[in-house]
Scaffold this motif. Structure first.
Motif, PDB file in Angstrom:
ATOM      1  N   ILE A 288     -43.644  -1.170  14.256  1.00 34.12           N
ATOM      2  CA  ILE A 288     -45.103  -1.353  14.150  1.00 34.12           C
ATOM      3  C   ILE A 288     -45.614  -1.242  12.718  1.00 34.12           C
ATOM      4  O   ILE A 288     -46.804  -1.458  12.477  1.00 34.12           O
ATOM      5  CB  ILE A 288     -45.872  -0.343  15.046  1.00 34.12           C
ATOM      6  N   GLY A 289     -44.761  -0.897  11.760  1.00 34.07           N
ATOM      7  CA  GLY A 289     -45.241  -0.777  10.391  1.00 34.07           C
ATOM      8  C   GLY A 289     -44.182  -0.202   9.474  1.00 34.07           C
ATOM      9  O   GLY A 289     -43.010  -0.096   9.869  1.00 34.07           O
ATOM     10  N   VAL A 290     -44.611   0.156   8.259  1.00 38.96           N
ATOM     11  CA  VAL A 290     -43.671   0.709   7.284  1.00 38.96           C
ATOM     12  C   VAL A 290     -44.287   1.926   6.590  1.00 38.96           C
ATOM     13  O   VAL A 290     -45.511   2.085   6.534  1.00 38.96           O
ATOM     14  CB  VAL A 290     -43.291  -0.330   6.195  1.00 38.96           C
ATOM     15  N   VAL A 291     -43.399   2.762   6.068  1.00 44.74           N
ATOM     16  CA  VAL A 291     -43.804   3.926   5.285  1.00 44.74           C
ATOM     17  C   VAL A 291     -43.918   3.490   3.826  1.00 44.74           C
ATOM     18  O   VAL A 291     -43.071   2.752   3.322  1.00 44.74           O
ATOM     19  CB  VAL A 291     -42.755   5.056   5.409  1.00 44.74           C
ATOM     20  N   VAL A 292     -45.000   3.936   3.159  1.00 48.08           N
ATOM     21  CA  VAL A 292     -45.172   3.628   1.734  1.00 48.08           C
ATOM     22  C   VAL A 292     -45.248   4.925   0.928  1.00 48.08           C
ATOM     23  O   VAL A 292     -45.572   5.987   1.464  1.00 48.08           O
ATOM     24  CB  VAL A 292     -46.432   2.766   1.475  1.00 48.08           C
ATOM     25  N   GLN A 293     -44.934   4.792  -0.363  1.00 48.66           N
ATOM     26  CA  GLN A 293     -44.850   5.955  -1.248  1.00 48.66           C
ATOM     27  C   GLN A 293     -46.181   6.701  -1.382  1.00 48.66           C
ATOM     28  O   GLN A 293     -46.236   7.930  -1.280  1.00 48.66           O
ATOM     29  CB  GLN A 293     -44.404   5.462  -2.636  1.00 48.66           C
ATOM     30  N   ASP A 294     -47.244   5.932  -1.631  1.00 45.47           N
ATOM     31  CA  ASP A 294     -48.551   6.527  -1.946  1.00 45.47           C
ATOM     32  C   ASP A 294     -49.168   7.141  -0.688  1.00 45.47           C
ATOM     33  O   ASP A 294     -49.535   6.435   0.252  1.00 45.47           O
ATOM     34  CB  ASP A 294     -49.462   5.428  -2.514  1.00 45.47           C
ATOM     35  N   SER A 295     -49.312   8.463  -0.710  1.00 49.85           N
ATOM     36  CA  SER A 295     -49.772   9.145   0.495  1.00 49.85           C
ATOM     37  C   SER A 295     -51.244   8.863   0.791  1.00 49.85           C
ATOM     38  O   SER A 295     -51.742   9.221   1.859  1.00 49.85           O
ATOM     39  CB  SER A 295     -49.531  10.646   0.385  1.00 49.85           C
ATOM     40  N   LEU A 296     -51.952   8.235  -0.158  1.00 51.85           N
ATOM     41  CA  LEU A 296     -53.354   7.893   0.093  1.00 51.85           C
ATOM     42  C   LEU A 296     -53.500   6.563   0.830  1.00 51.85           C
ATOM     43  O   LEU A 296     -54.570   6.240   1.332  1.00 51.85           O
ATOM     44  CB  LEU A 296     -54.135   7.842  -1.224  1.00 51.85           C
ATOM     45  N   VAL A 297     -52.411   5.797   0.848  1.00 50.09           N
ATOM     46  CA  VAL A 297     -52.446   4.507   1.545  1.00 50.09           C
ATOM     47  C   VAL A 297     -52.206   4.727   3.037  1.00 50.09           C
ATOM     48  O   VAL A 297     -51.121   5.134   3.448  1.00 50.09           O
ATOM     49  CB  VAL A 297     -51.394   3.534   0.975  1.00 50.09           C
ATOM     50  N   ARG A 298     -53.231   4.487   3.830  1.00 44.71           N
ATOM     51  CA  ARG A 298     -53.136   4.637   5.291  1.00 44.71           C
ATOM     52  C   ARG A 298     -53.873   3.440   5.891  1.00 44.71           C
ATOM     53  O   ARG A 298     -55.100   3.505   6.067  1.00 44.71           O
ATOM     54  CB  ARG A 298     -53.801   5.936   5.752  1.00 44.71           C
ATOM     55  N   THR A 299     -53.149   2.373   6.153  1.00 47.05           N
ATOM     56  CA  THR A 299     -53.818   1.139   6.575  1.00 47.05           C
ATOM     57  C   THR A 299     -53.311   0.626   7.920  1.00 47.05           C
ATOM     58  O   THR A 299     -52.186   0.892   8.335  1.00 47.05           O
ATOM     59  CB  THR A 299     -53.597   0.018   5.536  1.00 47.05           C
ATOM     60  N   PHE A 300     -54.201  -0.131   8.576  1.00 53.70           N
ATOM     61  CA  PHE A 300     -53.865  -0.858   9.807  1.00 53.70           C
ATOM     62  C   PHE A 300     -54.301  -2.294   9.588  1.00 53.70           C
ATOM     63  O   PHE A 300     -55.494  -2.561   9.424  1.00 53.70           O
ATOM     64  CB  PHE A 300     -54.576  -0.237  11.010  1.00 53.70           C
TER      65      PHE A 300
END
Lengths: 314, 314
Positions: A288-300
């Motif tokens: 359903i998605g991927v993990v990204v480095q920047d912990s502030l990035v929380r997108t749908f």
């Protein structure tokens, strides 16, 4: 001693007698050799294999279950399954549970414990002990313990940038069932049943642990909250692209409805995960998605994915 | 969501924030390597040595503690010690505990958990997890787990005819303390303290297990009830000859007052038991009677010893 709420019951019942009757409801005919369950000061279990995994969950009538809509046995059943789901989220194998109940005089303790016993039986988890106290309301505290032979437990905190995020099934079933029940659907309605009879993903959790996944959490309060919790614990962000919505549920129910108890998994090897699931006869998990480095990035789907879901008010 | 009972508190507090604050109260700075306590779906403990011993106990404000006479922290403290006493009765070494709390909005959850934390710290038992729910009353369900390296746990059911019955200390202290408090004694009164700050006989329990005793039970509900429970489980009778009454307590308080948490032990080798206790710097246990074959014989100084003590009404 206050008056009973059900005048057809005995005015009061002595502790030892009640405990003996309930013990017959929750315990099984066969107890593993060398073990001692209900009846002593404490339960005795044969040694655990590997790490010991422990979780406790308390459910209150009127808070966790609407008493006008559902029978009391559902409270016992759901309390056990909610606690077992925490073991599933670690990849642990259940070894037993204990249940501590408070209830006003006249409460149908048998019904409550039949729900506990049913959930325990269906998941092959012995009820090894319990306690009971008079109280002004009905509450059920379930403590579960399991083991992790071989590899250690899967934590929330191991997700890494680049990991794929997967879920073990479509979401929103429980919330849709609750909505239907509030709208008058019978208890036997298929979706209402999904709300009343949640299923902890124990086999899926063990398969994920065997697949060396990085992080895992169970969706008890909705992906809108639990995905943030996993990201917080791992100090990462995420880009959610897909959201499998269960038949009959709305997208909002899939996001913020709780009690689905599907597992959310982060792994750098989704192919291996799918193979292990397939080998064990389990439904293929959905990316359903991927993990990204920047912990502030929380997108749908590229938009900010707000934190929302079932958070208890205290 | 009902209105708070304390208007100086926030109207409602979000679950994750409250849990984080409480986690700081109950958890310790150092966690054993490879363990994971509060903060994940479940706690992870390093493998147990030998049998795993588990017990759960629920305490309710107004039932187990008179809220007009004692501060809330006492409920947390006593709930932990009562549960640990069940481990003591098996001869187990504590490995950890979890605590599940229900409380109305506005409850001083910090005070309650300070009591839990104090008891845990004094007994070197880590609080490894917990749960919290809104409810109409304050209840604390504590589940403890321990291990029995080497020899197995001591059960209630092993007493044999000819065994000597011993107790680890004089009885009635807690009941006398409660009486004094009801009569107006301050919280700091020495006997009131005995009621507020019970001490589980963990070291004594382990020493008894190491001494190969036949049976053991903790005196949580009074010897007038718990001695019968041990005899019932062992299918034996007893002849009680002596009863050590604590200073300031009545004989009736020593018999039917609960919450002393001394251990009652049956062994065919009291000399060995006393030697092991002495070697470990523990107070010598007191011989108070003998086990007899006929399970109908239940006497105190030759008279019938009626079953009586603190039995909860349900």
């Amino acid at each position: 001693m206050s008056a009973p709420t059900d005048p057809t019951k005995e005015r009061s019942q002595h502790e030892d007698d009640v405990l003996e009757r309930i013990a017959k409801i929750v315990t099984r005919d066969t107890i593993p050799r060398g073990e001692r369950h209900v009846g002593d000061d404490a339960a005795v279990l044969q040694p655990f294999l590997g790490e010991a995994i422990i979780s406790t969950d308390v459910s209150v009538l009127g808070v966790h279950l609407e008493e006008t809509l559902f029978p009391l046995e559902d409270l016992g059943y759901k309390a056990v399954m909610a606690a077992l789901s925490d073991l599933a989220a670690m990849g642990a194998r259940p070894r037993g549970l204990v249940v501590a109940v408070t209830a006003p005089p006249g409460t149908d303790l048998d019904a409550l414990h039949h729900g506990v016993a049913e959930a325990a039986r269906l998941t092959s988890t012995p009820v090894v002990g319990g306690d009971l106290s008079r109280g002004r309301e009905v509450s059920v505290a379930v403590t579960v313990f399991g083991e992790c032979p071989g590899r250690g437990a899967v934590l929330r905190s191991g997700a890494r940038a680049g990991d794929v995020v997967l879920v073990t099934g479509p979401l929103g079933r429980a919330a849709a069932g609750l909505r239907r029940r509030r709208d008058g659907a019978p208890l036997s309605d298929e979706r209402v049943e999904a709300h009343r009879r949640p299923w902890p993903r124990l086999r899926e959790g063990m398969a994920a642990r065997a697949s060396h996944v990085h992080a895992m959490i169970d969706l008890s309060d909705g992906i809108g909250l639990d995905l943030h919790r996993l990201a917080d614990a791992s100090s990462v962000g995420f880009a959610l692209e897909d959201l499998p919505v269960a038949d009959g549920a709305t997208e909002e129910e899939a996001i913020s409805g709780g009690e689905d108890y599907e597992l959310l998994i982060a792994t750098n090897d989704p192919g291996r995960l799918k193979t292990v699931f397939c080998d064990r006869g389990l439904r293929e998990p959905l990316a359903i998605g991927v993990v990204v480095q920047d912990s502030l990035v929380r997108t749908f789907r590229g938009e900010v994915f707000e934190r929302r879901g079932f958070e208890h008010e205290l």
